[in-house]
Motif scaffolding. Structure first.
Motif, PDB file in Angstrom:
ATOM      1  N   ARG A  78       0.859  -1.320   0.238  1.00  0.00           N
ATOM      2  CA  ARG A  78      -0.017  -0.155   0.073  1.00  0.00           C
ATOM      3  C   ARG A  78       0.881   1.433  -0.219  1.00  0.00           C
ATOM      4  NH1 ARG A  78      -5.111  -0.005   2.063  1.00  0.00           N
ATOM      5  NH2 ARG A  78      -4.651   1.980   3.146  1.00  0.00           N
ATOM      6  N   PRO A  79       0.386   2.046  -0.746  1.00  0.00           N
ATOM      7  CA  PRO A  79       1.293   3.544  -0.688  1.00  0.00           C
ATOM      8  C   PRO A  79       1.103   4.163   0.932  1.00  0.00           C
ATOM      9  CG  PRO A  79      -0.370   3.684  -2.333  1.00  0.00           C
ATOM     10  CD  PRO A  79      -0.755   2.420  -1.511  1.00  0.00           C
ATOM     11  N   PRO A  93      -4.855   8.790  -0.311  1.00  0.00           N
ATOM     12  CA  PRO A  93      -5.275   9.910  -1.100  1.00  0.00           C
ATOM     13  C   PRO A  93      -4.126  10.713  -1.808  1.00  0.00           C
ATOM     14  CG  PRO A  93      -6.186   9.900   1.063  1.00  0.00           C
ATOM     15  CD  PRO A  93      -5.151   8.869   0.876  1.00  0.00           C
ATOM     16  N   THR A  94      -2.982  10.687  -1.252  1.00  0.00           N
ATOM     17  CA  THR A  94      -1.913  11.225  -1.910  1.00  0.00           C
ATOM     18  C   THR A  94      -1.498  10.537  -3.094  1.00  0.00           C
ATOM     19  OG1 THR A  94      -0.956  12.306   0.237  1.00  0.00           O
ATOM     20  CG2 THR A  94       0.700  12.001  -1.948  1.00  0.00           C
ATOM     21  N   ALA A  95      -1.688   9.136  -3.068  1.00  0.00           N
ATOM     22  CA  ALA A  95      -1.362   8.339  -4.143  1.00  0.00           C
ATOM     23  C   ALA A  95      -2.219   8.572  -5.433  1.00  0.00           C
ATOM     24  CB  ALA A  95      -1.224   6.865  -3.837  1.00  0.00           C
ATOM     25  N   VAL A  96      -3.382   8.603  -5.047  1.00  0.00           N
ATOM     26  CA  VAL A  96      -4.596   8.826  -6.004  1.00  0.00           C
ATOM     27  C   VAL A  96      -4.237  10.043  -6.828  1.00  0.00           C
ATOM     28  CG1 VAL A  96      -6.930   9.021  -6.466  1.00  0.00           C
ATOM     29  CG2 VAL A  96      -6.329   7.377  -4.979  1.00  0.00           C
ATOM     30  N   ALA A  97      -4.020  11.267  -5.893  1.00  0.00           N
ATOM     31  CA  ALA A  97      -3.736  12.541  -6.582  1.00  0.00           C
ATOM     32  C   ALA A  97      -2.715  12.453  -7.525  1.00  0.00           C
ATOM     33  CB  ALA A  97      -3.498  13.595  -5.383  1.00  0.00           C
ATOM     34  N   LEU A  98      -1.625  11.855  -7.179  1.00  0.00           N
ATOM     35  CA  LEU A  98      -0.434  11.753  -8.009  1.00  0.00           C
ATOM     36  C   LEU A  98      -0.597  10.744  -9.122  1.00  0.00           C
ATOM     37  CD1 LEU A  98       2.425  11.165  -5.216  1.00  0.00           C
ATOM     38  CD2 LEU A  98       2.243  12.990  -6.667  1.00  0.00           C
ATOM     39  N   THR A 118       5.169   7.044  -4.844  1.00  0.00           N
ATOM     40  CA  THR A 118       4.142   6.628  -3.976  1.00  0.00           C
ATOM     41  C   THR A 118       4.680   5.027  -3.317  1.00  0.00           C
ATOM     42  OG1 THR A 118       3.367   4.916  -5.979  1.00  0.00           O
ATOM     43  CG2 THR A 118       2.162   7.176  -5.482  1.00  0.00           C
ATOM     44  N   ARG A 119       5.810   4.769  -3.681  1.00  0.00           N
ATOM     45  CA  ARG A 119       6.506   3.590  -3.257  1.00  0.00           C
ATOM     46  C   ARG A 119       5.618   2.342  -3.305  1.00  0.00           C
ATOM     47  NH1 ARG A 119       7.825   6.059   2.311  1.00  0.00           N
ATOM     48  NH2 ARG A 119       7.777   3.956   3.189  1.00  0.00           N
ATOM     49  N   SER A 120       4.974   2.164  -4.475  1.00  0.00           N
ATOM     50  CA  SER A 120       3.887   1.200  -4.533  1.00  0.00           C
ATOM     51  C   SER A 120       3.664   1.049  -6.256  1.00  0.00           C
ATOM     52  CB  SER A 120       2.471   1.429  -4.011  1.00  0.00           C
ATOM     53  OG  SER A 120       1.599   0.556  -4.316  1.00  0.00           O
ATOM     54  N   ILE A 121       3.580  -0.357  -6.393  1.00  0.00           N
ATOM     55  CA  ILE A 121       3.157  -0.398  -8.033  1.00  0.00           C
ATOM     56  C   ILE A 121       1.876  -0.338  -8.081  1.00  0.00           C
ATOM     57  CG2 ILE A 121       2.674  -3.022  -7.616  1.00  0.00           C
ATOM     58  CD1 ILE A 121       4.960  -1.640 -10.057  1.00  0.00           C
ATOM     59  N   TYR A 122       1.047  -0.392  -7.244  1.00  0.00           N
ATOM     60  CA  TYR A 122      -0.305  -0.091  -7.642  1.00  0.00           C
ATOM     61  C   TYR A 122      -0.859   0.928  -8.455  1.00  0.00           C
ATOM     62  CZ  TYR A 122      -0.837  -4.187  -4.347  1.00  0.00           C
ATOM     63  OH  TYR A 122      -0.540  -5.516  -3.799  1.00  0.00           O
TER      64      TYR A 122
END
Length: 221
Positions: free
Chosen positions: A77-78, A82-87, A197-201
């Motif tokens: 998970r990021p 919310p930050t990941a979705v915005a990015l 995001t430090r995530s692949i998702y």
């Protein structure tokens, strides 16, 4: 049990060989020119694509084996959704704008030749099968290979190296010339998203959305 330094060397070697094979296959596959105009209206195209991506996925699974599989592929998970979705939304918008501008400027929009010129409702099933490969299976496997495994392997050399070294073979692997700068931009932006995001998702979601948009636009205009 394979020790960590040996595992790192194995991963680097397998990833490099696989990336080079994909590049070679990409350009070899274009030697006879563009694919047929109805390529995405054929079930055999979907089957061949799915089999090829499954082979890539097997190579990724081989590289990822070990106690750090999820960390290696960034299957986490990021820190903040919310930050990941915005990015991810910002990255998608930047990709759509930047890639479209480069394709237009370099006359590369039709170079790949995969998308059909018009909608054929009598072959909707075939198109849906290919859409599943192009907009879901392909992006998932490519992200795990390039932004998952690739970024993890090359991050030891710095973030910039991880971005460029994974973006270049991703772009070249499509076997295109005029569209290559646009694909390179795509690879750079989505690798930056992976690092931020430090995530692949998030990269998977953006890649799927981009390919799905291309498929929809192709038959809607």
């Amino acid at each position: 049990m394979e020790q960590a330094p040996d595992r790192e060397r194995t991963r680097l070697g397998v990833w490099t060989v696989l990336a080079l094979l994909i590049v070679a296959a990409g350009y070899a596959g274009r030697a006879d020119g563009k694919p047929a105009a109805d390529t995405l209206y054929r079930y055999e195209t979907a089957v061949a694509g799915a089999v090829l991506y499954l082979a890539f996925a097997a190579a990724v699974a081989f590289m990822a084996r070990g106690p750090d599989t999820r960390e290696f592929l960034a299957l986490r998970r990021p820190p903040s959704w919310p930050t990941a979705v915005a990015l991810a939304v910002a990255t998608y918008a930047a990709i759509m704008a930047g890639v479209s501008a480069l394709l237009y400027a370099l006359d590369g929009a039709g170079e790949q030749g995969l998308t059909p010129e018009s909608w054929d409702s009598t072959r909707a099933g075939q198109y849906a099968a290919n859409a599943l490969v192009v907009a879901l299976i392909g992006p998932v496997v490519e992200e795990l290979l390039y932004r998952g495994a690739g970024v993890s392997i090359f991050s030891r050399f710095g973030g910039a190296a991880a971005v460029i070294v994974t973006a270049l073979p991703f772009a070249l692997g499509h076997g295109l010339v005029r569209a290559m700068p646009a694909l390179l931009l795509f690879g750079v932006l989505i690798a930056l998203l992976r690092l931020r995001t430090r995530s692949i998702y998030p990269p998977i979601l953006v890649h799927c959305a981009f390919n799905a948009t291309a498929l929809l636009v192709a038959v809607a205009v």
